[in-house]
Design a protein around this motif. Sequence first.
Motif, PDB file in Angstrom:
ATOM      1  N   PRO A  62      -5.493 -15.893  27.343  1.00  0.00           N
ATOM      2  CA  PRO A  62      -4.668 -16.689  28.253  1.00  0.00           C
ATOM      3  C   PRO A  62      -3.934 -15.808  29.263  1.00  0.00           C
ATOM      4  O   PRO A  62      -3.385 -14.764  28.907  1.00  0.00           O
ATOM      5  N   GLY A  63      -3.971 -16.230  30.514  1.00  0.00           N
ATOM      6  CA  GLY A  63      -3.242 -15.506  31.542  1.00  0.00           C
ATOM      7  C   GLY A  63      -1.979 -16.254  31.923  1.00  0.00           C
ATOM      8  O   GLY A  63      -1.678 -17.311  31.357  1.00  0.00           O
ATOM      9  N   ARG A  64      -1.222 -15.687  32.870  1.00  0.00           N
ATOM     10  CA  ARG A  64      -0.060 -16.384  33.425  1.00  0.00           C
ATOM     11  C   ARG A  64      -0.345 -16.658  34.891  1.00  0.00           C
ATOM     12  O   ARG A  64      -0.592 -15.706  35.631  1.00  0.00           O
ATOM     13  N   ALA A  65      -0.381 -17.948  35.247  1.00  0.00           N
ATOM     14  CA  ALA A  65      -0.755 -18.350  36.611  1.00  0.00           C
ATOM     15  C   ALA A  65      -2.086 -17.706  37.024  1.00  0.00           C
ATOM     16  O   ALA A  65      -2.247 -17.240  38.150  1.00  0.00           O
ATOM     17  N   GLY A  66      -2.989 -17.633  36.069  1.00  0.00           N
ATOM     18  CA  GLY A  66      -4.321 -17.101  36.365  1.00  0.00           C
ATOM     19  C   GLY A  66      -4.414 -15.594  36.304  1.00  0.00           C
ATOM     20  O   GLY A  66      -5.492 -15.024  36.448  1.00  0.00           O
ATOM     21  N   ASP A 124      -2.575  -7.637  27.671  1.00  0.00           N
ATOM     22  CA  ASP A 124      -3.289  -8.702  26.958  1.00  0.00           C
ATOM     23  C   ASP A 124      -4.779  -8.376  26.848  1.00  0.00           C
ATOM     24  O   ASP A 124      -5.432  -8.709  25.858  1.00  0.00           O
ATOM     25  N   VAL A 125      -5.307  -7.724  27.880  1.00  0.00           N
ATOM     26  CA  VAL A 125      -6.706  -7.280  27.822  1.00  0.00           C
ATOM     27  C   VAL A 125      -6.839  -6.229  26.723  1.00  0.00           C
ATOM     28  O   VAL A 125      -7.722  -6.298  25.860  1.00  0.00           O
ATOM     29  N   GLU A 126      -5.917  -5.287  26.732  1.00  0.00           N
ATOM     30  CA  GLU A 126      -5.918  -4.208  25.725  1.00  0.00           C
ATOM     31  C   GLU A 126      -5.873  -4.799  24.316  1.00  0.00           C
ATOM     32  O   GLU A 126      -6.651  -4.428  23.433  1.00  0.00           O
ATOM     33  N   ALA A 127      -4.978  -5.783  24.123  1.00  0.00           N
ATOM     34  CA  ALA A 127      -4.790  -6.361  22.791  1.00  0.00           C
ATOM     35  C   ALA A 127      -6.021  -7.135  22.322  1.00  0.00           C
ATOM     36  O   ALA A 127      -6.257  -7.270  21.125  1.00  0.00           O
ATOM     37  N   LEU A 163     -18.006  -6.709  28.912  1.00  0.00           N
ATOM     38  CA  LEU A 163     -17.641  -7.129  30.273  1.00  0.00           C
ATOM     39  C   LEU A 163     -16.287  -7.821  30.292  1.00  0.00           C
ATOM     40  O   LEU A 163     -15.960  -8.615  29.402  1.00  0.00           O
ATOM     41  N   LEU A 164     -15.529  -7.517  31.350  1.00  0.00           N
ATOM     42  CA  LEU A 164     -14.302  -8.270  31.653  1.00  0.00           C
ATOM     43  C   LEU A 164     -14.564  -9.071  32.922  1.00  0.00           C
ATOM     44  O   LEU A 164     -15.007  -8.518  33.925  1.00  0.00           O
ATOM     45  N   CYS A 165     -14.288 -10.383  32.876  1.00  0.00           N
ATOM     46  CA  CYS A 165     -14.443 -11.221  34.077  1.00  0.00           C
ATOM     47  C   CYS A 165     -13.074 -11.606  34.605  1.00  0.00           C
ATOM     48  O   CYS A 165     -12.242 -12.134  33.858  1.00  0.00           O
ATOM     49  N   LEU A 166     -12.863 -11.357  35.878  1.00  0.00           N
ATOM     50  CA  LEU A 166     -11.607 -11.743  36.536  1.00  0.00           C
ATOM     51  C   LEU A 166     -11.919 -12.803  37.587  1.00  0.00           C
ATOM     52  O   LEU A 166     -13.076 -12.963  37.986  1.00  0.00           O
ATOM     53  N   GLU A 167     -10.904 -13.503  38.057  1.00  0.00           N
ATOM     54  CA  GLU A 167     -11.126 -14.573  39.060  1.00  0.00           C
ATOM     55  C   GLU A 167     -10.012 -14.536  40.100  1.00  0.00           C
ATOM     56  O   GLU A 167      -8.837 -14.559  39.746  1.00  0.00           O
ATOM     57  N   ASN A 168     -10.393 -14.492  41.383  1.00  0.00           N
ATOM     58  CA  ASN A 168      -9.401 -14.410  42.461  1.00  0.00           C
ATOM     59  C   ASN A 168      -9.967 -15.034  43.729  1.00  0.00           C
ATOM     60  O   ASN A 168     -10.983 -14.540  44.219  1.00  0.00           O
ATOM     61  N   THR A 169      -9.339 -16.150  44.249  1.00  0.00           N
ATOM     62  CA  THR A 169      -8.187 -16.810  43.688  1.00  0.00           C
ATOM     63  C   THR A 169      -8.574 -17.561  42.430  1.00  0.00           C
ATOM     64  O   THR A 169      -9.750 -17.844  42.218  1.00  0.00           O
ATOM     65  N   ALA A 189      -4.912  -3.009  37.258  1.00  0.00           N
ATOM     66  CA  ALA A 189      -4.434  -2.613  35.927  1.00  0.00           C
ATOM     67  C   ALA A 189      -5.354  -3.187  34.845  1.00  0.00           C
ATOM     68  O   ALA A 189      -5.733  -2.474  33.899  1.00  0.00           O
ATOM     69  N   ALA A 190      -5.738  -4.453  34.979  1.00  0.00           N
ATOM     70  CA  ALA A 190      -6.615  -5.071  33.970  1.00  0.00           C
ATOM     71  C   ALA A 190      -7.982  -4.380  33.981  1.00  0.00           C
ATOM     72  O   ALA A 190      -8.554  -4.077  32.919  1.00  0.00           O
TER      73      ALA A 190
END
Length: 347
Positions: free
Chosen positions: A107-111, A117-120, A134-140, A156-157
Amino acid sequence: MDGIIDLRSDTVTVPTPEMRRAMADAEVGDDVYGEDPTVNRLEELAASILGKEAGLLVVSGTMGNQVAVMTHCRRGDEILVEADAHIFYYEAGALAVLAGVQPRTVPGRAGVLEAEDVEAALRPPNLHFPPTSLLCLENTHNRAGGRVVPLEKLEAAAAVARRRGLRVHLDGARIFNAAVALGVPARRLAEAADSVMFCLSKGLSAPVGSLLVGSRDWIAEARRNRKIVGGGMRQAGVIAAAGIVALTRMVDRLAEDHENARILARNLAGIEGLGVDLASVETNMVMVDLIPPAPSGPEMVQRLGALGVKINAIGPRRLRAVTHKDVSRQDVIEAADRFVRALRGRC
Ligand code: TLP
């Protein structure tokens, strides 16, 4: 009924006359042979704008995201995704069906995914665990309401992921909205990622198409995976021609959509029964909460529809309004007036 105002999505935008002309005049060839000059031009342009070596035209954002996961991962891998990410929430289970990976939601905060949290969420290698690749990010971030993930949070993530041997994919369906909102070139937002998907067919108003960008070798692999999912196109230059217009002519005007979203948000925030967090309106989306005794989301969608405002409910008491090229400033002001009528039940 007055004119229809379609706030369902920026995907409803129709191509501009310039796009239609470019499509009619496009020089084409068989793209599966690599012989469509217009597709090649679009792919090179996309790669250079995003600061990557190569690009690949795909049919849709969903195809782009899924081909990216197929290319980065082996079946049975685990991938980390924000809990409300489009790639997990809205892609019809494709991660399971096509890529065969297991998503682990964070879970993120406001996306925004926090690095800690990624580390954990990352576990040490162990026979019992699937390898996390793989880590997937989304922007916007779509479900967060078009929220912009700030550059330093993205970086950072991604840095944590990279340190732990993961690759990073960015779902940048609306990366140009993020770039315009932040006042940075899109390539800065792409830097932290190994691959980026972005859409031509949303705010940029092209009729069809998304791009994947990444390293030359990675794109070669992705091209093969695009073939596997049936995405090898032939004279796709007719589509690519509109995409070139989208990238060269339609980016700067996104600021207008953002301004219209702010006006819509301000007008809706003043209406009793509606909850709008003005500070959360950063790009072209407005999330509208329906406060009881206001009707439910589906009921409001129906009432607004009867008044000529098309809108989507994204939860039982939440509507999402999206501004775009085909809604004007006057339209968003008018839409807010129709909200008042819909709340009163006067259809
Ligand atoms: N989003 C659509 C719907 O699917 C919800 C919309 O109306 O917003 N990533 C993100 C962040 C998206 O918002 C979308 C589309 C996609 C990927 C998929 O793009 P398409 O629709 O071209 O497959």
